[in-house]
Design an enzyme around this catalytic site. Structure first.
Site, PDB file in Angstrom:
ATOM      1  N   GLU A 126      11.489  -4.454  11.258  1.00  0.00           N
ATOM      2  CA  GLU A 126      11.031  -3.331  10.436  1.00  0.00           C
ATOM      3  C   GLU A 126       9.781  -2.716  11.068  1.00  0.00           C
ATOM      4  O   GLU A 126       8.809  -3.417  11.360  1.00  0.00           O
ATOM      5  CB  GLU A 126      10.706  -3.835   9.024  1.00  0.00           C
ATOM      6  CG  GLU A 126      10.423  -2.706   8.071  1.00  0.00           C
ATOM      7  CD  GLU A 126      10.078  -3.192   6.677  1.00  0.00           C
ATOM      8  OE1 GLU A 126       9.332  -4.167   6.554  1.00  0.00           O
ATOM      9  OE2 GLU A 126      10.547  -2.565   5.706  1.00  0.00           O
ATOM     10  N   TRP A 171       0.797  -1.228   0.000  1.00  0.00           N
ATOM     11  CA  TRP A 171       0.000   0.000   0.000  1.00  0.00           C
ATOM     12  C   TRP A 171       0.826   1.273   0.000  1.00  0.00           C
ATOM     13  O   TRP A 171       0.300   2.356  -0.149  1.00  0.00           O
ATOM     14  CB  TRP A 171      -0.926   0.029   1.224  1.00  0.00           C
ATOM     15  CG  TRP A 171      -0.272  -0.471   2.483  1.00  0.00           C
ATOM     16  CD1 TRP A 171      -0.457  -1.697   3.068  1.00  0.00           C
ATOM     17  CD2 TRP A 171       0.687   0.209   3.307  1.00  0.00           C
ATOM     18  NE1 TRP A 171       0.328  -1.820   4.187  1.00  0.00           N
ATOM     19  CE2 TRP A 171       1.035  -0.666   4.363  1.00  0.00           C
ATOM     20  CE3 TRP A 171       1.296   1.464   3.266  1.00  0.00           C
ATOM     21  CZ2 TRP A 171       1.953  -0.330   5.357  1.00  0.00           C
ATOM     22  CZ3 TRP A 171       2.215   1.802   4.250  1.00  0.00           C
ATOM     23  CH2 TRP A 171       2.523   0.911   5.276  1.00  0.00           C
ATOM     24  N   THR A 213       5.480 -12.355   4.505  1.00  0.00           N
ATOM     25  CA  THR A 213       4.581 -12.722   3.402  1.00  0.00           C
ATOM     26  C   THR A 213       5.405 -13.252   2.234  1.00  0.00           C
ATOM     27  O   THR A 213       5.022 -14.234   1.589  1.00  0.00           O
ATOM     28  CB  THR A 213       3.755 -11.497   2.936  1.00  0.00           C
ATOM     29  OG1 THR A 213       3.281 -10.793   4.078  1.00  0.00           O
ATOM     30  CG2 THR A 213       2.577 -11.918   2.077  1.00  0.00           C
ATOM     31  N   GLY A 231      11.272  -6.377   2.873  1.00  0.00           N
ATOM     32  CA  GLY A 231      11.477  -5.294   3.833  1.00  0.00           C
ATOM     33  C   GLY A 231      12.932  -4.864   3.989  1.00  0.00           C
ATOM     34  O   GLY A 231      13.835  -5.405   3.349  1.00  0.00           O
ATOM     35  N   LYS A 264      20.110 -10.687   1.112  1.00  0.00           N
ATOM     36  CA  LYS A 264      19.638 -11.403   2.308  1.00  0.00           C
ATOM     37  C   LYS A 264      18.101 -11.462   2.356  1.00  0.00           C
ATOM     38  O   LYS A 264      17.460 -11.702   1.332  1.00  0.00           O
ATOM     39  CB  LYS A 264      20.256 -10.771   3.564  1.00  0.00           C
ATOM     40  CG  LYS A 264      21.784 -10.797   3.470  1.00  0.00           C
ATOM     41  CD  LYS A 264      22.601 -10.348   4.646  1.00  0.00           C
ATOM     42  CE  LYS A 264      22.198  -9.408   5.633  1.00  0.00           C
ATOM     43  NZ  LYS A 264      23.228  -8.853   6.490  1.00  0.00           N
ATOM     44  N   GLU A 276      10.555  -8.398  -3.626  1.00  0.00           N
ATOM     45  CA  GLU A 276      11.082  -7.128  -3.095  1.00  0.00           C
ATOM     46  C   GLU A 276      10.511  -6.982  -1.694  1.00  0.00           C
ATOM     47  O   GLU A 276       9.316  -6.715  -1.543  1.00  0.00           O
ATOM     48  CB  GLU A 276      10.605  -5.948  -3.958  1.00  0.00           C
ATOM     49  CG  GLU A 276      11.011  -6.011  -5.409  1.00  0.00           C
ATOM     50  CD  GLU A 276      12.487  -5.752  -5.623  1.00  0.00           C
ATOM     51  OE1 GLU A 276      13.171  -5.312  -4.686  1.00  0.00           O
ATOM     52  OE2 GLU A 276      12.956  -6.021  -6.728  1.00  0.00           O
ATOM     53  N   GLY A 278      15.017  -9.818  -0.093  1.00  0.00           N
ATOM     54  CA  GLY A 278      14.401 -10.282  -1.331  1.00  0.00           C
ATOM     55  C   GLY A 278      15.336 -10.985  -2.271  1.00  0.00           C
ATOM     56  O   GLY A 278      16.507 -11.227  -1.971  1.00  0.00           O
ATOM     57  N   PRO A 338      -3.627  -5.561  -6.091  1.00  0.00           N
ATOM     58  CA  PRO A 338      -3.097  -4.471  -5.256  1.00  0.00           C
ATOM     59  C   PRO A 338      -3.449  -4.703  -3.791  1.00  0.00           C
ATOM     60  O   PRO A 338      -4.290  -5.548  -3.477  1.00  0.00           O
ATOM     61  CB  PRO A 338      -3.844  -3.247  -5.802  1.00  0.00           C
ATOM     62  CG  PRO A 338      -5.124  -3.779  -6.368  1.00  0.00           C
ATOM     63  CD  PRO A 338      -4.859  -5.204  -6.800  1.00  0.00           C
ATOM     64  N   SER A 339      -2.823  -3.944  -2.908  1.00  0.00           N
ATOM     65  CA  SER A 339      -3.148  -4.040  -1.482  1.00  0.00           C
ATOM     66  C   SER A 339      -4.619  -3.682  -1.263  1.00  0.00           C
ATOM     67  O   SER A 339      -5.169  -2.815  -1.926  1.00  0.00           O
ATOM     68  CB  SER A 339      -2.265  -3.078  -0.687  1.00  0.00           C
ATOM     69  OG  SER A 339      -2.785  -2.949   0.623  1.00  0.00           O
ATOM     70  N   GLU A 340      -5.208  -4.321  -0.279  1.00  0.00           N
ATOM     71  CA  GLU A 340      -6.616  -4.008   0.044  1.00  0.00           C
ATOM     72  C   GLU A 340      -6.765  -2.534   0.457  1.00  0.00           C
ATOM     73  O   GLU A 340      -7.849  -1.970   0.383  1.00  0.00           O
ATOM     74  CB  GLU A 340      -7.122  -4.916   1.163  1.00  0.00           C
ATOM     75  CG  GLU A 340      -6.487  -4.650   2.506  1.00  0.00           C
ATOM     76  CD  GLU A 340      -6.758  -5.754   3.514  1.00  0.00           C
ATOM     77  OE1 GLU A 340      -7.674  -5.581   4.324  1.00  0.00           O
ATOM     78  OE2 GLU A 340      -6.046  -6.775   3.497  1.00  0.00           O
TER      79      GLU A 340
HETATM   80  P1  NDP Z   1       2.244  -7.318   3.089  1.00  0.00           P
HETATM   81  O1  NDP Z   1       3.319  -8.316   2.912  1.00  0.00           O
HETATM   82  O2  NDP Z   1       1.349  -7.448   4.243  1.00  0.00           O
HETATM   83  O3  NDP Z   1       1.292  -7.255   1.802  1.00  0.00           O
HETATM   84  C1  NDP Z   1       1.765  -7.029   0.496  1.00  0.00           C
HETATM   85  C2  NDP Z   1       0.744  -7.550  -0.497  1.00  0.00           C
HETATM   86  O4  NDP Z   1       0.598  -8.951  -0.333  1.00  0.00           O
HETATM   87  C3  NDP Z   1      -0.653  -6.978  -0.293  1.00  0.00           C
HETATM   88  O5  NDP Z   1      -1.301  -6.872  -1.538  1.00  0.00           O
HETATM   89  C4  NDP Z   1      -1.308  -8.040   0.565  1.00  0.00           C
HETATM   90  O6  NDP Z   1      -2.720  -7.996   0.495  1.00  0.00           O
HETATM   91  C5  NDP Z   1      -0.757  -9.284  -0.077  1.00  0.00           C
HETATM   92  N1  NDP Z   1      -0.756 -10.471   0.771  1.00  0.00           N
HETATM   93  C6  NDP Z   1      -0.772 -10.548   2.117  1.00  0.00           C
HETATM   94  N2  NDP Z   1      -0.732 -11.849   2.518  1.00  0.00           N
HETATM   95  C7  NDP Z   1      -0.689 -12.600   1.386  1.00  0.00           C
HETATM   96  C8  NDP Z   1      -0.624 -14.008   1.130  1.00  0.00           C
HETATM   97  N3  NDP Z   1      -0.593 -14.902   2.111  1.00  0.00           N
HETATM   98  N4  NDP Z   1      -0.584 -14.425  -0.153  1.00  0.00           N
HETATM   99  C9  NDP Z   1      -0.589 -13.535  -1.166  1.00  0.00           C
HETATM  100  N5  NDP Z   1      -0.669 -12.194  -0.986  1.00  0.00           N
HETATM  101  C10 NDP Z   1      -0.701 -11.733   0.281  1.00  0.00           C
HETATM  102  O7  NDP Z   1       2.978  -5.917   3.076  1.00  0.00           O
HETATM  103  P2  NDP Z   1       2.332  -4.498   3.323  1.00  0.00           P
HETATM  104  O8  NDP Z   1       1.231  -4.272   2.336  1.00  0.00           O
HETATM  105  O9  NDP Z   1       2.049  -4.341   4.770  1.00  0.00           O
HETATM  106  O10 NDP Z   1       3.545  -3.546   2.885  1.00  0.00           O
HETATM  107  C11 NDP Z   1       4.601  -3.240   3.728  1.00  0.00           C
HETATM  108  C12 NDP Z   1       5.806  -4.105   3.435  1.00  0.00           C
HETATM  109  O11 NDP Z   1       6.198  -3.971   2.078  1.00  0.00           O
HETATM  110  C13 NDP Z   1       7.007  -3.679   4.243  1.00  0.00           C
HETATM  111  O12 NDP Z   1       7.630  -4.805   4.807  1.00  0.00           O
HETATM  112  C14 NDP Z   1       7.939  -3.050   3.224  1.00  0.00           C
HETATM  113  O13 NDP Z   1       9.281  -3.092   3.556  1.00  0.00           O
HETATM  114  C15 NDP Z   1       7.611  -3.825   1.996  1.00  0.00           C
HETATM  115  N6  NDP Z   1       7.994  -3.069   0.807  1.00  0.00           N
HETATM  116  C16 NDP Z   1       9.085  -3.472   0.092  1.00  0.00           C
HETATM  117  C17 NDP Z   1       9.529  -2.732  -0.993  1.00  0.00           C
HETATM  118  C18 NDP Z   1      10.689  -3.179  -1.808  1.00  0.00           C
HETATM  119  O14 NDP Z   1      10.780  -2.782  -2.963  1.00  0.00           O
HETATM  120  N7  NDP Z   1      11.592  -3.988  -1.291  1.00  0.00           N
HETATM  121  C19 NDP Z   1       8.847  -1.506  -1.396  1.00  0.00           C
HETATM  122  C20 NDP Z   1       7.714  -1.178  -0.586  1.00  0.00           C
HETATM  123  C21 NDP Z   1       7.299  -1.956   0.473  1.00  0.00           C
HETATM  124  P3  NDP Z   1      -3.532  -7.130   1.614  1.00  0.00           P
HETATM  125  O15 NDP Z   1      -3.080  -5.722   1.481  1.00  0.00           O
HETATM  126  O16 NDP Z   1      -4.924  -7.320   1.231  1.00  0.00           O
HETATM  127  O17 NDP Z   1      -3.172  -7.738   2.943  1.00  0.00           O
END
Ligand code: NDP
Length: 483
Positions: free
Chosen positions: A386, A152, A233, A253, A456, A251, A459, A177-179
């Site tokens: 994180e 998100w 995740t 945390g 590491k 990609e 990702g 996309p994220s909910e």
């Molecule tokens: P989440 O891992 O909770 O969710 C990411 C996406 O995965 C959302 O669309 C989520 O849906 C979905 N999801 C959750 N559980 C599952 C599952 N079991 N199977 C398949 N899809 C699933 O992350 P956040 O949305 O909370 O984002 C924050 C995280 O993202 C932080 O750790 C951050 O570091 C990382 N991030 C990494 C980046 C990078 O490029 N390395 C860039 C930006 C963020 P829903 O929203 O509906 O739960």
């Protein structure tokens, strides 16, 4: 609830409300309801993947010449740019990010499509040196159906860099996309149809992580899962993908070290540290959340940092004076708050922030003050986990060996920053740090033209740059006998 009040999602050319239970989207700056969003069930996801698979196999897409594919991507970029204000405001309403940053991200999203349109036109195949009487060719094939799953914090940029590269490579995409931020993906998918992308090549399924995302990850016809999100995740997705040897690009945390040597331009370093951790309200995977300052200048530097942090303007995302906007949701604000309480339990001293703002105008939103915590060792929970919020740990270091031991002493390896006047030291430390991106005398500069990804537990695989397209292709060797 009226059926027509639910925002539908896109499968092929059909907008559908899906079989799942619709869910709420709320504005984290005010708590106001943005609307109800349709949720894709496992059966809806199955239909989206089948539609994508059929569309990808159609000559209209499979045999489209690269420069024609590029022309569609460029048209989409133009439409995104023309729609940038709507997209920016929608993202702001959904995740509370500052409006100006949302505007910049909408334009960056358009540029990702332009960049991969360019790559699409010039990407070469290879003739490898022959070791026999044959021609050795290497060609790059699309995977077929790619699942893109996104978080998100920055959907406008993170979704563009995945979808643009996957389409340029000749795949079909099902994007989840994220909910919390379904709006930008749905709008861009509508623009893609307008740009002339064949229906079914870009599908968007909205819904919750476990249900909709889980169904997508488990689908046998998804050949590559490109995921951006949390490390836990990402690991669950990698385990599920391994069951059928689907490819993954992850990609994840970060807990990035931001390093200030005593010989640095300390004024510039101060600006860089503040921007590195508190921009985007700290909700950035590359945020510099562990600050290491050389002991000789530690006290003076931290004192100035604390003073500047207290002056940051916390406010509504559409107020141009705002420097720190709300967290993206109330549930996330509560998590950030509990992690600061955990740090205090572990002996951390809160030097700035640590609470919600007192300003009554912000009481309805998910706000949290920019926070600095001192007095913890690098192995403390706050220095290892994180937070994904505006929370900085400050730690002193004595020499380069001590610094590298601490800076690399984390499960993550996404990014790092170094401030120093010494070029040899900058180079030495940059090469020794375990991270996918290193900034020297700057921080959080991003470009679509360089590869991005983590070492590491941050990702595997890379997005953006030329590597960004190869992530979405499989190399195929063709040996042509000449005897
Ligand atoms: P989440 O891992 O909770 O969710 C990411 C996406 O995965 C959302 O669309 C989520 O849906 C979905 N999801 C959750 N559980 C599952 C599952 N079991 N199977 C398949 N899809 C699933 O992350 P956040 O949305 O909370 O984002 C924050 C995280 O993202 C932080 O750790 C951050 O570091 C990382 N991030 C990494 C980046 C990078 O490029 N390395 C860039 C930006 C963020 P829903 O929203 O509906 O739960």
């Amino acid at each position: 609830m009226q059926d027509q009040d639910v925002q539908p999602f896109l499968i092929g050319a059909e907008w559908t409300r899906g079989e799942g239970t619709p869910f709420e989207s709320r504005n984290p700056a005010t708590g106001a309801l943005n609307g109800l969003i349709g949720a894709a069930s496992a059966a809806d996801v199955d239909r989206a993947v089948a539609t994508a698979r059929a569309a990808q196999a159609e000559p209209a897409w499979r045999d489209m010449l690269p420069h024609k594919r590029a022309a569609i991507l460029r048209r989409l970029a133009d439409l995104i740019e023309a729609d940038a204000e709507w997209l920016a405001r929608r993202q702001m309403q959904e995740n509370g990010k500052r409006l100006q940053e949302c505007r910049d991200q909408a334009l960056a999203g358009a540029n990702a499509y332009r960049y991969f349109a360019g790559i699409c036109e010039v990407m070469p195949s290879e003739v490898a040196p022959a070791r026999g009487n044959h021609l050795s060719l290497v060609v790059y094939e699309p995977f077929g159906v790619v699942a893109a799953i996104t978080p998100w914090n920055s959907p406008l940029t993170l979704e563009s860099q995945k979808v643009a590269a996957a389409l340029a490579a000749g795949n079909a995409v099902v994007l989840k996309p994220s909910e919390f931020t379904p709006g930008p993906a749905l709008r861009v998918a509508a623009l893609a149809l307008q740009a002339g992308l064949p229906p079914g090549i870009l599908n968007v399924v909205t819904g919750l992580g476990l249900e909709t995302g889980g169904a997508l990850v488990a689908h046998p016809d998804v050949r590559l899962i490109s995921f951006t999100g949390g490390t836990a995740t990402g690991k669950a997705i990698a385990r599920a993908a391994a069951q059928r040897m689907a490819a993954v690009a992850l990609e994840l945390g970060g807990k990035s070290p931001h390093i200030v040597f005593a010989d640095a331009d300390l004024d510039k370093a101060l600006d860089g540290v503040l921007h590195g951790v508190f921009s985007s309200t700290g909700q950035s995977c590359i945020a510099g959340t562990r600050l290491f300052v050389e002991r000789g200048v530690y006290d003076a530097f931290v004192a100035r940092l604390v003073a500047r942090t207290r002056e940051l303007k916390v406010g509504l995302p559409d107020d141009p004076a705002t420097q720190v906007s709300p967290l993206s949701s109330f549930i996330h604000r509560d998590k950030v708050e509990s992690m600061v309480a955990m740090a205090a339990e572990d002996g951390g001293r809160i030097l700035a922030g640590g609470t919600r703002p007192a300003d009554p105008a912000l009481a309805g939103g998910a706000f949290f003050l920019p926070t600095i915590v001192a007095g913890l060792a690098n192995d403390a929970r706050l220095c290892q986990q994180e937070v994904f919020g505006p929370v900085l740990c400050v730690l002193p270091f004595d020499d380069e060996a001590d610094l590298l031991r601490q800076a690399n002493g984390t499960a993550f390896g996404l990014a790092a920053g170094i401030w120093t006047a010494s070029m040899p030291r900058a180079w030495r430390v940059a090469r020794a740090l375990e991270a996918g991106t290193i900034w020297i005398n700057t921080y959080k500069e991003l470009s679509v033209s360089v590869p991005f990804g983590g070492f590491k537990e941050s990702g595997s695989g890379r997005e953006k740059g030329f590597y960004g397209i190869r992530t979405y292709q499989e190399p195929k060797t063709v040996m042509w006998g000449l005897a």
